[in-house]
Motif scaffolding. Sequence first.
Motif, PDB file in Angstrom:
ATOM      1  N   ASN A  76       0.825  -1.209   0.000  1.00  0.00           N
ATOM      2  CA  ASN A  76       0.000   0.000   0.000  1.00  0.00           C
ATOM      3  C   ASN A  76       0.860   1.260   0.000  1.00  0.00           C
ATOM      4  O   ASN A  76       0.555   2.238  -0.700  1.00  0.00           O
ATOM      5  N   VAL A  77       1.947   1.225   0.773  1.00  0.00           N
ATOM      6  CA  VAL A  77       2.836   2.391   0.829  1.00  0.00           C
ATOM      7  C   VAL A  77       3.620   2.526  -0.470  1.00  0.00           C
ATOM      8  O   VAL A  77       3.865   3.634  -0.945  1.00  0.00           O
ATOM      9  N   ARG A  78       4.018   1.408  -1.051  1.00  0.00           N
ATOM     10  CA  ARG A  78       4.682   1.464  -2.364  1.00  0.00           C
ATOM     11  C   ARG A  78       3.786   2.168  -3.379  1.00  0.00           C
ATOM     12  O   ARG A  78       4.253   3.013  -4.152  1.00  0.00           O
ATOM     13  N   ASP A  79       2.521   1.791  -3.388  1.00  0.00           N
ATOM     14  CA  ASP A  79       1.580   2.394  -4.332  1.00  0.00           C
ATOM     15  C   ASP A  79       1.465   3.902  -4.105  1.00  0.00           C
ATOM     16  O   ASP A  79       1.416   4.684  -5.061  1.00  0.00           O
ATOM     17  N   LYS A  80       1.422   4.309  -2.848  1.00  0.00           N
ATOM     18  CA  LYS A  80       1.330   5.736  -2.521  1.00  0.00           C
ATOM     19  C   LYS A  80       2.595   6.473  -2.942  1.00  0.00           C
ATOM     20  O   LYS A  80       2.536   7.591  -3.488  1.00  0.00           O
ATOM     21  N   LEU A  81       3.741   5.870  -2.692  1.00  0.00           N
ATOM     22  CA  LEU A  81       5.010   6.491  -3.084  1.00  0.00           C
ATOM     23  C   LEU A  81       5.094   6.651  -4.600  1.00  0.00           C
ATOM     24  O   LEU A  81       5.530   7.691  -5.102  1.00  0.00           O
ATOM     25  N   ASN A  82       4.703   5.623  -5.314  1.00  0.00           N
ATOM     26  CA  ASN A  82       4.723   5.696  -6.778  1.00  0.00           C
ATOM     27  C   ASN A  82       3.765   6.771  -7.284  1.00  0.00           C
ATOM     28  O   ASN A  82       4.071   7.492  -8.242  1.00  0.00           O
ATOM     29  N   LYS A  83       2.624   6.891  -6.636  1.00  0.00           N
ATOM     30  CA  LYS A  83       1.645   7.901  -7.025  1.00  0.00           C
ATOM     31  C   LYS A  83       2.204   9.302  -6.814  1.00  0.00           C
ATOM     32  O   LYS A  83       2.085  10.173  -7.687  1.00  0.00           O
ATOM     33  N   VAL A  84       2.813   9.548  -5.652  1.00  0.00           N
ATOM     34  CA  VAL A  84       3.398  10.862  -5.359  1.00  0.00           C
ATOM     35  C   VAL A  84       4.515  11.177  -6.347  1.00  0.00           C
ATOM     36  O   VAL A  84       4.665  12.309  -6.811  1.00  0.00           O
ATOM     37  N   ALA A  85       5.308  10.157  -6.687  1.00  0.00           N
ATOM     38  CA  ALA A  85       6.452  10.358  -7.583  1.00  0.00           C
ATOM     39  C   ALA A  85       6.030  10.719  -9.004  1.00  0.00           C
ATOM     40  O   ALA A  85       6.815  11.306  -9.760  1.00  0.00           O
ATOM     41  N   GLU A  86       4.801  10.397  -9.369  1.00  0.00           N
ATOM     42  CA  GLU A  86       4.329  10.703 -10.719  1.00  0.00           C
ATOM     43  C   GLU A  86       4.336  12.200 -11.012  1.00  0.00           C
ATOM     44  O   GLU A  86       4.471  12.614 -12.167  1.00  0.00           O
ATOM     45  N   SER A  87       4.205  13.017  -9.978  1.00  0.00           N
ATOM     46  CA  SER A  87       4.193  14.470 -10.179  1.00  0.00           C
ATOM     47  C   SER A  87       5.588  15.086 -10.079  1.00  0.00           C
ATOM     48  O   SER A  87       5.738  16.298 -10.207  1.00  0.00           O
ATOM     49  N   CYS A  88       6.601  14.249  -9.876  1.00  0.00           N
ATOM     50  CA  CYS A  88       7.981  14.736  -9.755  1.00  0.00           C
ATOM     51  C   CYS A  88       8.684  14.726 -11.101  1.00  0.00           C
ATOM     52  O   CYS A  88       8.440  13.844 -11.933  1.00  0.00           O
ATOM     53  N   THR A  89       9.566  15.678 -11.303  1.00  0.00           N
ATOM     54  CA  THR A  89      10.388  15.681 -12.510  1.00  0.00           C
ATOM     55  C   THR A  89      11.492  14.648 -12.359  1.00  0.00           C
ATOM     56  O   THR A  89      11.747  14.146 -11.255  1.00  0.00           O
ATOM     57  N   ARG A  90      12.159  14.343 -13.447  1.00  0.00           N
ATOM     58  CA  ARG A  90      13.271  13.402 -13.387  1.00  0.00           C
ATOM     59  C   ARG A  90      14.381  13.933 -12.480  1.00  0.00           C
ATOM     60  O   ARG A  90      15.004  13.181 -11.721  1.00  0.00           O
ATOM     61  N   GLU A  91      14.599  15.229 -12.514  1.00  0.00           N
ATOM     62  CA  GLU A  91      15.625  15.841 -11.668  1.00  0.00           C
ATOM     63  C   GLU A  91      15.267  15.690 -10.194  1.00  0.00           C
ATOM     64  O   GLU A  91      16.140  15.420  -9.357  1.00  0.00           O
ATOM     65  N   GLU A  92      13.994  15.855  -9.857  1.00  0.00           N
ATOM     66  CA  GLU A  92      13.556  15.708  -8.466  1.00  0.00           C
ATOM     67  C   GLU A  92      13.689  14.257  -7.998  1.00  0.00           C
ATOM     68  O   GLU A  92      14.078  13.988  -6.854  1.00  0.00           O
ATOM     69  N   LYS A  93      13.394  13.333  -8.895  1.00  0.00           N
ATOM     70  CA  LYS A  93      13.547  11.917  -8.553  1.00  0.00           C
ATOM     71  C   LYS A  93      15.021  11.586  -8.306  1.00  0.00           C
ATOM     72  O   LYS A  93      15.362  10.870  -7.358  1.00  0.00           O
ATOM     73  N   ASN A  94      15.883  12.096  -9.163  1.00  0.00           N
ATOM     74  CA  ASN A  94      17.313  11.847  -8.993  1.00  0.00           C
ATOM     75  C   ASN A  94      17.820  12.428  -7.679  1.00  0.00           C
ATOM     76  O   ASN A  94      18.651  11.840  -6.982  1.00  0.00           O
ATOM     77  N   HIS A  95      17.304  13.598  -7.338  1.00  0.00           N
ATOM     78  CA  HIS A  95      17.694  14.247  -6.086  1.00  0.00           C
ATOM     79  C   HIS A  95      17.285  13.371  -4.899  1.00  0.00           C
ATOM     80  O   HIS A  95      18.039  13.219  -3.927  1.00  0.00           O
TER      81      HIS A  95
END
Length: 233
Positions: free
Chosen positions: A193-212
């Motif tokens: 459930n937490v994985r799903d939430k994390l993936n959902k939140v990450a969808e609005s992040c840019t590639r640079e933010e994910k790398n950070h």
Amino acid sequence: MVTRNVVVSFTTAEKHRKRYPGEAKGFVEEMRIVAMNCILETKQRRREGRKQPEERTVKVWEPTVDGYLKTWLIAVVYDTLEGIIDKAVFPSYAEFRSTGLERSEKLAIDLQWFKEQGYAIPEPTSPGVTYAEYLKELSEKDPQAFICHFYNIYFAHSAGGRMIGKKVAEKILDNKELEFYIWDGDLSQLLQNVRDKLNKVAESCTREEKNHCLEETEKSFKYSGDILRLILS
């Protein structure tokens, strides 16, 4: 014709864009891979004798109750982490309320049990307080980096943390099962459930933010490692 060229160019750019390990399965898989690489790198460094200054050579692990209680400085870390989530300075934090992974209440029960057995509970000091203060600062100005710590703290405890707890219980607690290692509900489902939430939140992040976010992994392991090393003291 112009529209077609734009579509073709975009498709070509997508094909040649760098793909990150685990990216196709979601951002949590990226974080997992980076965390595993961090663990493997640490093991390799130790095998080659390239330990960090704070690392100790331990031939036989013989924990003591006093040494183990020092690791309960992590209580201040969980209290801080869960307080940050409840306050939700950034809206994305609210996604992670009441996940079932929370540990503060479980820690309080265990600490009370130790007190009843006559053990003195150490006051929160560094490195626990240091980590808690870092999380507070990070959560207010750098949500991507904070999420990295959130992920690693909870997911590491659900994996390696349980193994440590079992060994400690066998060696020094007469197999007493501590609440810290017990979850209400199916742990695998809670984690998913937490994985799903994390993936959902990450969808609005840019590639640079994910790398950070991924770049913060090493710090996350360092802070947690500083606390866990106390078990050997």
